[in-house]
Design an enzyme around this catalytic site. Structure first.
Site, PDB file in Angstrom:
ATOM      1  N   HIS A  70       0.871  -1.179   0.000  1.00  0.00           N
ATOM      2  CA  HIS A  70       0.000   0.000   0.000  1.00  0.00           C
ATOM      3  C   HIS A  70       0.913   1.235   0.000  1.00  0.00           C
ATOM      4  O   HIS A  70       2.032   1.176   0.521  1.00  0.00           O
ATOM      5  CB  HIS A  70      -0.849  -0.042   1.276  1.00  0.00           C
ATOM      6  CG  HIS A  70      -1.891   1.035   1.383  1.00  0.00           C
ATOM      7  ND1 HIS A  70      -1.603   2.307   1.805  1.00  0.00           N
ATOM      8  CD2 HIS A  70      -3.218   1.012   1.137  1.00  0.00           C
ATOM      9  CE1 HIS A  70      -2.715   3.030   1.815  1.00  0.00           C
ATOM     10  NE2 HIS A  70      -3.708   2.275   1.404  1.00  0.00           N
ATOM     11  N   ASP A  91       3.296  -4.350   7.928  1.00  0.00           N
ATOM     12  CA  ASP A  91       2.074  -3.550   7.792  1.00  0.00           C
ATOM     13  C   ASP A  91       0.912  -4.522   7.949  1.00  0.00           C
ATOM     14  O   ASP A  91       0.593  -5.286   7.041  1.00  0.00           O
ATOM     15  CB  ASP A  91       2.089  -2.880   6.414  1.00  0.00           C
ATOM     16  CG  ASP A  91       0.750  -2.238   6.068  1.00  0.00           C
ATOM     17  OD1 ASP A  91      -0.224  -2.420   6.830  1.00  0.00           O
ATOM     18  OD2 ASP A  91       0.688  -1.564   5.030  1.00  0.00           O
ATOM     19  N   GLN A 103      -4.280  -5.203   6.929  1.00  0.00           N
ATOM     20  CA  GLN A 103      -5.247  -6.164   6.378  1.00  0.00           C
ATOM     21  C   GLN A 103      -5.147  -7.535   7.030  1.00  0.00           C
ATOM     22  O   GLN A 103      -5.867  -8.455   6.641  1.00  0.00           O
ATOM     23  CB  GLN A 103      -5.042  -6.322   4.863  1.00  0.00           C
ATOM     24  CG  GLN A 103      -5.241  -5.049   4.076  1.00  0.00           C
ATOM     25  CD  GLN A 103      -6.681  -4.549   4.093  1.00  0.00           C
ATOM     26  OE1 GLN A 103      -7.604  -5.264   4.467  1.00  0.00           O
ATOM     27  NE2 GLN A 103      -6.878  -3.312   3.702  1.00  0.00           N
ATOM     28  N   LYS A 134     -10.230  -0.778  10.369  1.00  0.00           N
ATOM     29  CA  LYS A 134     -10.344  -1.976   9.530  1.00  0.00           C
ATOM     30  C   LYS A 134     -10.654  -3.206  10.384  1.00  0.00           C
ATOM     31  O   LYS A 134     -10.824  -4.293   9.879  1.00  0.00           O
ATOM     32  CB  LYS A 134      -9.056  -2.191   8.742  1.00  0.00           C
ATOM     33  CG  LYS A 134      -8.803  -1.079   7.714  1.00  0.00           C
ATOM     34  CD  LYS A 134      -7.626  -1.417   6.852  1.00  0.00           C
ATOM     35  CE  LYS A 134      -7.051  -0.215   6.148  1.00  0.00           C
ATOM     36  NZ  LYS A 134      -7.868   0.280   5.050  1.00  0.00           N
ATOM     37  N   CYS A 174      -4.793   2.308  -3.690  1.00  0.00           N
ATOM     38  CA  CYS A 174      -3.585   2.888  -3.088  1.00  0.00           C
ATOM     39  C   CYS A 174      -2.422   1.899  -3.150  1.00  0.00           C
ATOM     40  O   CYS A 174      -1.647   1.783  -2.189  1.00  0.00           O
ATOM     41  CB  CYS A 174      -3.821   3.339  -1.646  1.00  0.00           C
ATOM     42  SG  CYS A 174      -5.056   4.614  -1.510  1.00  0.00           S
TER      43      CYS A 174
END
Ligand code: 7TS
Length: 421
Positions: free
Chosen positions: A138, A215, A218, A241, A379
């Site tokens: 991302h 990261d 997700q 999220k 993104c």
């Protein structure tokens, strides 16, 4: 019922199944009609919806506990501080960090990565050094490193991705060099759904003494994350999220690294004492939390993580995996539709393109049917470019989606096909 009878009954009854109807009833927004049709929400990868328990926790905090934190002797300030620090402890438990000193509240994944780039990065990265990422990141895990490289004379390297969306681990291994100062990769790709082999990545990087940032934006909503088991050095995620509020997230940072990092923002709360010439900084983790924080956001995040724990992360993962398999099978059968990202390990994301139809048109037609998906570059422009695409349509699943949502998506896509021939 006696304990023995209860044990006997539970041994006889079938395994408890995931009660998606009950889960759905806990998310008030799912009862909405959009364009005259019942909402089918398939955009949780962008932002998930919030259960009542999160909304009520925020309301309770705002209506009975609010004051500024860490500074008042009065009762409300102490209550707010307790609520805020309790949320930190929930985050610690959720990620299985060793200590709450390793949990820094931030606005979200983007700010967490910028914190590491600015604080750790500027004190550890110099001319000729390299930061290693992948092509499927991302923008939040690309641009802060580009800025760091521009400021320090370092270089950004990116490991390529195979045509099915899996990381090319061989190429990654080759790009890892004596010049690499940090590896920063997604745990799960937002554009493709690929679950990266993070344990192996950490193992390879650590063998060279290179720290790893993950990261987790997700990953956290969809699977158990244990930062000690993964052995990563930094882990970033966003509250919105994972069924929590926007404007709040957390950075996990290994204490030995965090303790040696300079503050990146100055102001109140991050100091112990201030003179005109100089200041002494606060202890971990407050040294990295300048200014009044998002207190109700942290409370909401804590409630969201407790909600996820109450459903069970293994149960959520299994439920979403069933939906992913169903959607993959049903969408693959549609004419002139191509799935983008078919890695063997995938989280709850289905990205696709349709021959002769722009993804934005797919999104608009589905919206007229009450179906919310995301269209665009997500993104993640470098991975789109690597696939030779400007955009895809993306359906992403959360704990509240069901098989009927997949049916409605398929019906919507059949309508798109009919309109475009
Ligand atoms: N990293 C990943 C893997 C993401 O998916 C996102 C947001 C971010 C970082 C940034 O998170 P933020 O909360 O700081 O904005 N991803 C998406 C998406 O897929 N669609 O909208 C936002």
């Amino acid at each position: 019922m006696s304990t023995n009878a209860a044990v006997a009954r539970s041994a006889l009854s079938p395994k408890p199944t995931y009660d998606v109807a009950r889960v759905r009833s806990e998310f008030p927004i799912l009862a909405r009609q959009i364009n005259g049709k019942p909402l089918v929400y398939l955009d949780s990868a962008a932002s998930s919806q919030r259960p009542l328990t999160v909304l009520r926790a925020i309301e309770l905090y705002e209506t009975t506990m609010h004051a500024n934190v860490h500074r008042g002797v009065h009762t409300l300030s102490q209550t707010a501080t307790e609520a805020f620090e309790n949320a930190r402890e929930i985050v610690r438990r959720f990620l299985n960090a060793r200590s709450a000193r390793e949990i820094v509240f931030v606005r979200g994944t983007t700010e967490a990565i910028n914190l590491v780039a600015n604080s750790w990065g500027r004190s550890h990265v110099g001319p000729g050094d390299e930061i290693l990422i992948t092509y499927l990141e991302h923008h939040a895990n690309i641009v802060p490193w580009q800025m760091l490289c521009a400021a320090t004379g370092a270089q950004l390297r990116a490991a390529p991705v195979r045509p099915n969306g899996e990381l090319d681990l061989e190429a990654f291994r080759e790009l890892l060099s004596a010049r690499t100062r940090l590896v920063a990769v997604a745990h799960v790709s937002n554009a493709l759904g690929t679950i990266l082999p993070v344990q192996e990545i950490v193992h390879l990087a650590h063998a060279r003494g290179v720290p790893v940032l993950l990261d987790g934006a997700q990953a956290v909503p969809h699977q158990t994350v244990d930062v000690q088991a993964i052995d990563c050095d930094f882990y970033a995620f966003s509250g919105h999220k994972v069924y929590g509020p926007t404007g709040i997230g957390a950075l996990y940072a290994r204490e030995s690294l965090l303790a040696a990092m300079p503050p990146w923002q100055g102001g109140g709360d991050m100091i112990l004492s201030v003179g005109i010439e100089s200041s002494t900084y606060n202890e971990l983790p407050w040294r990295f939390e300048a200014g009044t924080p998002n207190i109700s956001g942290a409370v909401g995040l804590g409630a969201a993580l407790e909600y996820v724990e109450s459903l069970g992360r293994t149960a959520i993962a299994a439920h979403e995996h069933t939906l992913l398999e169903l959607a993959t099978e049903r969408l693959s059968a549609l004419p002139r539709l191509k799935l983008i990202g078919t890695a063997s390990a995938k989280a709850a994301v289905v990205s696709f393109v349709m021959d002769g139809v722009h993804p934005h048109d797919i999104g608009t037609i589905l919206d007229s049917e009450g179906i919310a998906i995301r269209t665009g570059h997500h993104c993640a422009m470098p991975i789109m470019e690597a696939f030779g695409l400007a955009a895809t349509a993306r359906a992403s699943f959360g704990c509240y989606n069901n098989a009927e949502d997949v049916d409605r998506l398929v019906e919507g896509l059949q309508k798109v096909r009919k309109l475009f021939g």
